[in-house]
Design an enzyme around this catalytic site. Sequence first.
Site, PDB file in Angstrom:
ATOM      1  N   ASP A 307      47.326  10.201  16.595  1.00 53.45           N
ATOM      2  CA  ASP A 307      46.750   9.449  17.703  1.00 53.45           C
ATOM      3  C   ASP A 307      45.983  10.386  18.642  1.00 53.45           C
ATOM      4  OD1 ASP A 307      46.732   6.935  19.417  1.00 53.45           O
ATOM      5  OD2 ASP A 307      47.694   8.364  20.778  1.00 53.45           O
ATOM      6  N   GLU A 336      42.286  10.507  15.023  1.00 57.89           N
ATOM      7  CA  GLU A 336      41.175  10.087  15.873  1.00 57.89           C
ATOM      8  C   GLU A 336      40.523  11.330  16.478  1.00 57.89           C
ATOM      9  OE1 GLU A 336      42.315   5.927  17.855  1.00 57.89           O
ATOM     10  OE2 GLU A 336      43.750   7.515  18.346  1.00 57.89           O
TER      11      GLU A 336
END
Length: 603
Positions: A307, A336
């Site tokens: 994340d 990400e």
Amino acid sequence: LGGRWSAGAPTLRVFAPAARGVRVRFFRDAHVPAPDEVLAMKAMAGGFFEAEAAGDRAGQCYAFEVTDESGKVQVVSDPYAVCAVANSTRALVVPPGSADPPGWAARAPGPALAAPVDAVIYETHIRDLTVHPRSGVRAKGKYLGWTEPDTRLDGLPEGPPTALAHLRDLGVTHVHILPVMDFENDETQGGYNWGYMPHSWFSPEGAYATRADDASRVTEFKRLVAALHEAGLGVVIDVVYNHAAHSGPLPVLLGARAYRRWPDGGLSNGSGCGNDLATEDPAVRRLVVESAEHWVREYDVDGFRFDIMGLVDVATMAELEARLRAIKPSILLYGEPWQTGPTAATAPRADKQGLRRIAGIAAFNDDFRNALKGYPNDPSSGFIQDGSRREAVRVGIVGQEDWGLGGPGRIIQYVSSHDDLALADKLALSLPGAGEAEIRARAMLAYLAVLTAQGVPFLQGGGEFLCGKGGQADSHRGGDEANRIDWPLADRHAAMRLWVRDLVALRRQHPVFRLRTYGEIRSRLRWHHVEKPGVVMFSVRGDGLPGEAWREALVVINPGNEPLDLDLPEGRWEVRMDALGQARREVEGRTTVPPLAGWVCWR
């Protein structure tokens, strides 16, 4: 660090450089309010504290009582707790192997990939997969619901498969599960939570277990992993190493060094959650790396999705990758490559630029996503709505070489994920007045693009039969109603579900869609001229490619509302897949492609 089992009794260690003293509070279980025993910890060199707890402590709980330099006393959990109970406030003592389910030692291994591009990833959430009242699953919303092998819609033999049976039928290789690492919540109240506020980095979350006050979470998550491995599926867990729950123990134990700070002392907030972890700090880096190692060694997971990876420093991610690949060489690692706000970090981070310094961690391709459908949460459009952004789509289909990451295995190709609007909702917003049939047809073209593009395809759970989220973008507060996979739609949109299933199978059968290097892509993939600007047509040569039965593959995508006359590459082609269900026919020369249609052909 944490609790280590030796000769029937645990040795407890904690790194607490911000503490003047630390004691261990022991509780006989997760419920009693007061400790049964308090044991002083011995201060060691360098900010470490240690205690040897005599006797058999299995089943007991502990917490750390920390006194800081001012004399203030706070009680915190162990950040290395392998089983965090009592809403993350206590650690349960679990001797090694004591919570293993029957047969765990003889479990099937996860899939070992020859290359990351061989993966097809399916993203979902523990509750989302099973909680729908018509899912046919008994243990709805729990780890154990994932272990039920042959569930069908409404429990009817003729219904479409659901949950684990659907994953097998769809043919994906890996299932990406939203956070199962212990997070900030009230485990006794149930309710919906995406899980992005981590509290204990070594413990599974208790809300998905049948009991939250014992080691059920350990046993049952292992049962989930074993069931997916038995079905031939790998397990990827979504992890949060960029920020932490505000109630977590790190500020008490580490002091100001736990989180990044601006020169004025204010907390850095590049995550939008208020407290960016200082992963460049040696203690925080150790926690991150050893946590990831624990999930591989203890739970045999097959991959990680990081994340907001763009906030984690490059050195930490490089060390993490090296140590994980030493355990499991084919492990999937991706994340990400961005942040959501300004950061006080000064070291290079694992964003699109920083990833060039790391060997093999992949990144979500938001450029391809935006080219296909427009920006995620506004009415803008992209290629599948109106044929625009074709050149950006072409750059994505060849694996986004312009990012400079070295190979297509480092590019995660997707059109939607749990964040932002679901594809069905985005299409409805960007195409006012469009009917369900048109939305379905355009969604099918998006899946055709993703599953024939070079790189690693990633599919949002339920999107393969047009699940939306009721128009909610950031749906973490939307509960089951917004987020669950709507299994009745698997029946309603069976043609789309089967289209995606067949595309997955085609990709896995044919190496032309899974080329390993950019050099190979440049030499084998060729774009063909189409007079109309809003259409793509490309071919990929298969001759001499190990395992490839096709001499050449051809893909045509026409998102236009009108039939398209085009000249196929010279020779005779067989239409292997057709979005309109008219496959298994030969075409050559000048031919007509219907509106809202896509073809995969071969010769």
